[in-house]
Design a protein around this motif. Structure first.
Motif, PDB file in Angstrom:
ATOM      1  N   UNK A  80       0.819  -1.217   0.000  1.00 47.66           N
ATOM      2  CA  UNK A  80       0.000   0.000   0.000  1.00 47.66           C
ATOM      3  C   UNK A  80       0.850   1.263   0.000  1.00 47.66           C
ATOM      4  N   UNK A  81       1.917   1.272   0.796  1.00 47.05           N
ATOM      5  CA  UNK A  81       2.793   2.447   0.828  1.00 47.05           C
ATOM      6  C   UNK A  81       3.407   2.699  -0.548  1.00 47.05           C
ATOM      7  N   UNK A  82       3.909   1.633  -1.159  1.00 43.50           N
ATOM      8  CA  UNK A  82       4.560   1.782  -2.471  1.00 43.50           C
ATOM      9  C   UNK A  82       3.543   2.191  -3.536  1.00 43.50           C
ATOM     10  N   UNK A  83       2.377   1.548  -3.503  1.00 43.62           N
ATOM     11  CA  UNK A  83       1.377   1.845  -4.539  1.00 43.62           C
ATOM     12  C   UNK A  83       0.740   3.218  -4.325  1.00 43.62           C
ATOM     13  N   UNK A 138       1.382   5.026 -19.932  1.00 45.78           N
ATOM     14  CA  UNK A 138       0.766   3.696 -20.015  1.00 45.78           C
ATOM     15  C   UNK A 138       1.286   2.838 -18.880  1.00 45.78           C
ATOM     16  N   UNK A 139       0.347   2.195 -18.191  1.00 45.90           N
ATOM     17  CA  UNK A 139       0.693   1.366 -17.051  1.00 45.90           C
ATOM     18  C   UNK A 139       0.676  -0.094 -17.473  1.00 45.90           C
ATOM     19  N   UNK A 140       1.817  -0.759 -17.303  1.00 42.94           N
ATOM     20  CA  UNK A 140       1.883  -2.206 -17.534  1.00 42.94           C
ATOM     21  C   UNK A 140       2.002  -2.845 -16.154  1.00 42.94           C
ATOM     22  N   UNK A 141       1.291  -3.952 -15.932  1.00 41.60           N
ATOM     23  CA  UNK A 141       1.249  -4.483 -14.569  1.00 41.60           C
ATOM     24  C   UNK A 141       1.143  -6.004 -14.569  1.00 41.60           C
ATOM     25  N   UNK A 142       2.040  -6.652 -13.834  1.00 35.20           N
ATOM     26  CA  UNK A 142       1.934  -8.111 -13.656  1.00 35.20           C
ATOM     27  C   UNK A 142       2.517  -8.520 -12.319  1.00 35.20           C
ATOM     28  N   UNK A 143       2.191  -9.740 -11.895  1.00 33.70           N
ATOM     29  CA  UNK A 143       2.568 -10.251 -10.584  1.00 33.70           C
ATOM     30  C   UNK A 143       1.333 -10.882  -9.978  1.00 33.70           C
ATOM     31  N   UNK A 163      -3.242  -5.669  -6.148  1.00 36.13           N
ATOM     32  CA  UNK A 163      -3.347  -4.442  -5.362  1.00 36.13           C
ATOM     33  C   UNK A 163      -3.195  -3.206  -6.241  1.00 36.13           C
ATOM     34  N   UNK A 164      -2.323  -3.267  -7.226  1.00 32.34           N
ATOM     35  CA  UNK A 164      -2.183  -2.115  -8.126  1.00 32.34           C
ATOM     36  C   UNK A 164      -3.481  -1.874  -8.892  1.00 32.34           C
ATOM     37  N   UNK A 165      -4.162  -2.945  -9.273  1.00 29.59           N
ATOM     38  CA  UNK A 165      -5.411  -2.792 -10.035  1.00 29.59           C
ATOM     39  C   UNK A 165      -6.425  -1.973  -9.235  1.00 29.59           C
ATOM     40  N   UNK A 166      -6.525  -2.262  -7.938  1.00 33.04           N
ATOM     41  CA  UNK A 166      -7.507  -1.547  -7.123  1.00 33.04           C
ATOM     42  C   UNK A 166      -7.035  -0.147  -6.748  1.00 33.04           C
ATOM     43  N   UNK A 167      -5.745  -0.011  -6.477  1.00 29.67           N
ATOM     44  CA  UNK A 167      -5.264   1.242  -5.879  1.00 29.67           C
ATOM     45  C   UNK A 167      -5.000   2.332  -6.928  1.00 29.67           C
ATOM     46  N   UNK A 168      -4.445   1.937  -8.067  1.00 26.73           N
ATOM     47  CA  UNK A 168      -4.045   2.972  -9.042  1.00 26.73           C
ATOM     48  C   UNK A 168      -5.207   3.309  -9.965  1.00 26.73           C
ATOM     49  N   UNK A 169      -5.707   4.513  -9.837  1.00 26.65           N
ATOM     50  CA  UNK A 169      -6.786   4.967 -10.719  1.00 26.65           C
ATOM     51  C   UNK A 169      -6.240   5.198 -12.123  1.00 26.65           C
ATOM     52  N   UNK A 170      -7.072   4.871 -13.109  1.00 29.62           N
ATOM     53  CA  UNK A 170      -6.698   5.071 -14.512  1.00 29.62           C
ATOM     54  C   UNK A 170      -7.683   6.096 -15.087  1.00 29.62           C
ATOM     55  N   UNK A 171      -7.151   6.987 -15.916  1.00 32.08           N
ATOM     56  CA  UNK A 171      -7.954   8.149 -16.326  1.00 32.08           C
ATOM     57  C   UNK A 171      -8.291   8.188 -17.813  1.00 32.08           C
ATOM     58  N   UNK A 172      -7.587   7.386 -18.586  1.00 29.48           N
ATOM     59  CA  UNK A 172      -7.820   7.418 -20.040  1.00 29.48           C
ATOM     60  C   UNK A 172      -7.920   5.982 -20.560  1.00 29.48           C
ATOM     61  N   UNK A 173      -8.632   5.805 -21.701  1.00 26.62           N
ATOM     62  CA  UNK A 173      -8.774   4.446 -22.246  1.00 26.62           C
ATOM     63  C   UNK A 173      -7.433   3.847 -22.677  1.00 26.62           C
ATOM     64  N   UNK A 177       9.601  -8.779   2.792  1.00 30.08           N
ATOM     65  CA  UNK A 177       9.400 -10.124   2.230  1.00 30.08           C
ATOM     66  C   UNK A 177       8.139 -10.810   2.764  1.00 30.08           C
ATOM     67  N   UNK A 178       7.654 -10.336   3.896  1.00 37.87           N
ATOM     68  CA  UNK A 178       6.445 -10.935   4.470  1.00 37.87           C
ATOM     69  C   UNK A 178       5.176 -10.313   3.906  1.00 37.87           C
ATOM     70  N   UNK A 179       5.337  -9.237   3.119  1.00 38.96           N
ATOM     71  CA  UNK A 179       4.143  -8.585   2.551  1.00 38.96           C
ATOM     72  C   UNK A 179       3.595  -9.469   1.444  1.00 38.96           C
ATOM     73  N   UNK A 180       2.301  -9.523   1.337  1.00 46.02           N
ATOM     74  CA  UNK A 180       1.711 -10.313   0.246  1.00 46.02           C
ATOM     75  C   UNK A 180       1.055 -11.576   0.754  1.00 46.02           C
ATOM     76  N   UNK A 181       0.108 -12.075  -0.044  1.00 43.41           N
ATOM     77  CA  UNK A 181      -0.563 -13.322   0.326  1.00 43.41           C
ATOM     78  C   UNK A 181      -0.481 -14.299  -0.847  1.00 43.41           C
TER      79      UNK A 181
END
Ligand code: OXT
Ligand code: ADP
Ligand code: MG
Length: 577
Positions: free
Chosen positions: A386-389, A403-408, A414-424, A556-560
C-alpha cells in the motif's frame, strides 16, 4: 528489384524486371499499412528482417520470441491492426506460439509469421534443420493458420491473414513461410498485380433493431442496473459513445482490469471500489465487451448473490451468448455500432437509473476508498504494497497519459484496485490467462506504438519471465520505467523448506539488486527502500524518459498466496492444518 541477367536468354527477357518473395512480403505488408515487426532473427528470416528494415519497416529485434510476440499482441490491442511477430522455425516458432495463443485468448489481432524448413523433408520426416510441421502445431491455438508456397500467392496469403486476425472477434493468426519462398523469383509486374490491399478488414457489424429494443426494454425495467466494461470495449475505440451511454443510463459501471480508464476510475458512477456490492445486488447487468468467464465468476454463485439477474450482452461473437448463463438480451455486433444504435434508440427522454441504487453504490464506494486512504500514506521501510502503490497512484494521477503495464500476483491485484486510470487503453496487464511474462514485451510494444511513456509495475517473479528485454529497452532507448516490487519471491519471500537445504519453491535470492541489471546496458538503475525514495526515482525516470529500472524493496512478508485469487489453489485433503 533485380534485373534478369543470364547470357543465354533472349534480349527481351534479360531486361524483364523481377521480384522475389522477400520483396513481395515487404511490399504486401507496407501496402496494408503494417509498418512495424517484432521478432528475433535467424535462419531463414535474417535477410528478410534486414531488407524490411532497409525498406522502412520498423523491425524491433528482441532477445526472446515470446516477448516479441507479447509486444505484437499488445500492438494489436492498441491499434486494431494485427501486430506482427516474426520468428525462425521450430524453436523460435514455439517460443512465439505462447504469445499467439495469448492473443487469441484475449481477442487481440496478431499474426505470427514464422520461417519454416523444406516441406519435402518435413513431410517425410527426414530430419531437416529445425524440422517441424508448424502449421499443424499452430492450428488449434489460433483463429486461422495459412502456409504460402508460391511467391504469386503472397498477396492473397497476407490478405487472408489480416482479415482473419481483425474481423469478427479478433485473434491470433499463424502464417507459415517456408525458407524457399523468400528466394522465389517472379516477374515484377505480375508480382505487383498479385498484391492485395485489404479493403474494410473489420467490417462494421450492425445489431438487429429488435435486439437493440429488447436490450433497452430490459435495461429500462431495472431497479439496480450495472454496466460492466471489458477489454473488448477498450479495444473497440468507441470511447465517446461508451461514455455517453454510461452517463445517459446513470447506472453504476464496473471496469474490468483493462476496461479501466474508458471512463476515469474517479467518475461518480464508477463502482470499481464497490465491486462485491454491485455484483451481488444488481438486478440487470449489461456486459459490454466482457465475457462471463472466471474473472466474473461465470455469472453465478456466491459472488452474484441470491437476487435474480438478467444479463444483456454486447459482443461481436454470437457464440459468446449463453456461454455460462442465460443472456436475456443478446446484442450481437461491433461495440461501436451497438452502442451507437442503443444511444439512438434511447432518445432524449431516457430515465436515469433509480437514485436510491446509485447513492447506495456511491456510499459503499466512499466507505471502501476512505478505509483504504490512510494505508496508502504510510512511509514504511521496507515498504508494504500500500505504501509503495500510494505514491505510484499519485504519479499516475499527475501523468494520466502514461501507459501502465502491470503483472505479478499481489503486485497485480493491489495495483489494479489502488491505481486509478484516467484514459482508455492505459492499463495493460496479464489478461484472461493471468499470464506472467507479458511485462517487458508489453512495455516495448506500448512505447513503440504510442510514443507515450510507460510505467511497468512488476512483481519480482513476474519480471523474471521477460527481464532480459531490458537490454532491448536500452538498445532502442525507450521511455520505459520498470519498478520491481521485490519481496524476495513468488507471493512472499518468507517460505522455508524444512526437508532439505534447498530453498523453498517460492523464494528467490534475498536482497537481490535488480537495478544493477539495467546498468549493465547503460540504463539508469535505482534502489528504493521507502515510498519517498520510490517517488523521487520514478518521477526522475518519467521526467528524463530514460530507460530506468527501480528495485523497490518490499517487506518479504508482505503479500498473500496468489494475491486475490488464493481461493483457486487446490487444497490437499491430507494437508495438515
Ligand atoms: O468490493 P469488495 O469489498 O470485494 O472490495 C474489492 C473492491 O471493491 C475494492 N477496491 C477498492 N477499495 C478502495 N479503493 C479503491 N480504489 C478500490 N478499488 C477496488 O478492493 C477489493 C478488490 O477489488 P478487485 O481487485 O477489483 O476485486 P477482486 O475480488 O480481486 O476481483 C476478482 C478478479 C478475479 C476479477 C481479480 O482478482 C482479478 O482480475 N484477478 C486477476 C488475477 C490474476 O490474473 N493473477 C495472476 C496469476 S496468479 C499466479 O498464477 C501466478 N504465477 C503462476 C504463473 C503464471 N501466472 N503464469 C505463468 C506463465 N507461469 C506461472 C506466478 C509465477 S502469480 C506468479 C508470480 C507472483 O509473484 P510476483 O513476485 O510476481 O508477485 P507478488 O505476489 O507481488 O510477489
Ligand atoms: P475482460 O477480460 O475485460 O472481461 P474479455 O476478454 O473477457 O474482457 O472479453 C472481451 C470480449 O470483447 C470478447 O468476447 C470479444 O468477442 C469482444 N470484442 C472484442 N472486440 C470487439 C468489438 N470490436 N466489438 C464487439 N465485441 C468485441
Ligand atoms: Mg514477489
Amino acid at each position: 528489384m533485380a534485373q534478369a541477367a543470364t547470357q543465354e536468354k533472349p534480349a527481351a527477357e534479360t531486361e524483364r524486371e523481377l521480384t522475389d518473395g522477400f520483396h513481395l512480403i515487404i511490399d504486401a505488408l507496407k501496402l496494408n499499412g503494417i509498418n512495424t515487426i517484432y521478432g528475433v532473427p535467424g535462419i531463414p528470416i535474417t535477410d528478410f528482417g534486414r531488407m524490411a528494415q532497409a525498406a522502412g519497416i520498423r523491425v524491433i529485434s528482441f532477445r526472446h520470441e515470446q516477448n516479441a510476440g507479447y509486444a505484437a499482441s499488445i500492438a494489436g490491442f492498441l491499434t486494431k491492426k494485427p501486430g506482427i511477430c516474426l520468428t525462425v522455425s521450430a524453436p523460435g516458432f514455439l517460443n512465439g506460439l505462447t504469445a499467439l495463443a495469448h492473443a487469441t485468448t484475449n481477442c487481440f489481432p496478431m499474426i505470427l509469421i514464422s520461417g519454416s524448413s523444406e516441406r519435402e523433408i518435413v513431410d517425410l520426416q527426414q530430419g531437416d534443420y529445425e524440422e517441424m510441421d508448424q502449421l499443424a502445431v499452430a492450428k488449434p491455438l489460433c483463429k486461422a493458420a495459412y502456409r504460402i508456397l508460391h511467391a504469386r500467392d503472397i498477396g492473397i496469403g497476407l490478405a487472408r491473414a489480416i482479415r482473419a486476425a481483425v474481423s469478427g472477434r479478433p485473434g491470433g493468426v499463424y502464417l507459415d513461410l517456408p525458407g524457399k519462398l523468400f528466394g522465389q523469383v517472379i516477374d515484377a509486374e505480375a508480382g505487383r498485380k498479385s498484391l492485395v490491399k485489404v479493403i474494410d478488414a473489420a467490417p462494421a457489424q450492425i445489431p438487429a433493431p429488435e435486439a437493440v429494443k429488447r436490450a433497452l426494454d430490459v435495461l429500462k425495467s431495472a431497479k439496480r442496473p450495472l454496466i460492466i466494461l471489458g477489454k473488448g470495449a477498450s479495444y473497440a475505440q468507441a470511447d465517446d459513445a461508451i461514455r455517453t451511454l454510461v452517463e445517459k443510463s446513470g447506472a453504476p459501471f464496473l471496469p474490468m482490469s483493462m476496461g479501466k480508464g474508458l471512463l476515469p476510475d474517479t467518475h461518480p458512477q464508477c463502482a470499481g471500489a464497490a465491486r462485491s456490492t454491485v455484483l451481488r445486488d444488481a438486478d440487470v447487468v449489461m456486459l459490454i465487451g466482457a465475457r462471463l468467464n472466471w474473472l466474473l465468476s461465470h455469472g453465478k454463485g456466491k459472488t452474484w448473490g441470491e437476487a435474480p439477474k438478467q444479463f444483456i450482452q454486447i459482443d461481436i461473437e454470437p457464440k459468446e451468448m449463453d456461454s455460462n448463463v442465460e443472456i436475456v438480451a443478446p446484442v450481437v455486433g461491433d461495440i461501436g455500432s451497438c452502442v451507437a444504435a442503443l444511444l439512438t434508440a434511447m432518445g432524449n427522454k431516457w430515465a436515469a437509473a433509480p437514485a436510491d441504487w446509485v447513492s447506495a453504490v456511491a456510499k459503499k464506494r466512499e466507505e471502501n476508498v476512505t478505509k483504504m486512504a490512510p494505508r496508502l500514506m504510510n512511509n514504511n521501510s521496507p515498504m508494504d504494497y500500500h505504501g509503495a502503490l500510494g505514491v505510484l497512484r499519485t504519479i499516475v494521477k499527475e501523468r494520466p497519459d502514461a501507459i501502465l503495464v502491470n503483472e505479478g500476483a499481489n503486485t497485480l491485484d493491489l495495483a489494479r484496485g489502488i491505481i486509478d486510470v484516467y484514459q482508455p487503453r492505459k492499463r495493460l496487464d496479464v489478461g484472461t490467462w493471468g499470464v506472467m511474462g507479458i511485462g517487458m514485451g508489453y512495455a516495448i510494444g506500448a512505447a513503440i506504438e504510442t510514443g507515450k511513456p510507460v510505467l511497468a509495475i512488476e512483481g519480482d517473479s513476474a519480471f523474471g519471465f521477460s527481464g532480459m528485454e531490458i537490454e532491448t529497452i536500452c538498445r532502442y532507448k525507450l521511455p520505459v520505467c520498470v519498478v520491481i516490487f521485490n519481496n524476495d519471491g513468488i507471493y512472499r519471500g518468507t517460505d522455508v523448506n524444512s526437508a532439505s537445504s534447498d530453498p523453498a519453491t517460492t523464494v528467490f535470492v534475498k536482497g537481490s539488486r535488480y537495478d544493477k541489471m539495467i546498468e549493465a546496458f547503460g540504463g539508469v538503475g535505482a534502489n528504493a527502500t521507502s515510498p519517498d525514495e520510490l517517488k523521487r526515482a520514478v518521477n526522475a525516470a518519467m521526467d528524463s524518459g530514460k530507460p530506468t529500472l527501480i528495485n523497490a524493496v518490499l517487506d518479504p512478508g508482505a503479500g498473500s498466496e496468489s494475491g486475490r485469487i488464493g481461493n483457486l489453489n487446490p487444497q490437499s485433503a491430507l494437508r495438515k492444518k
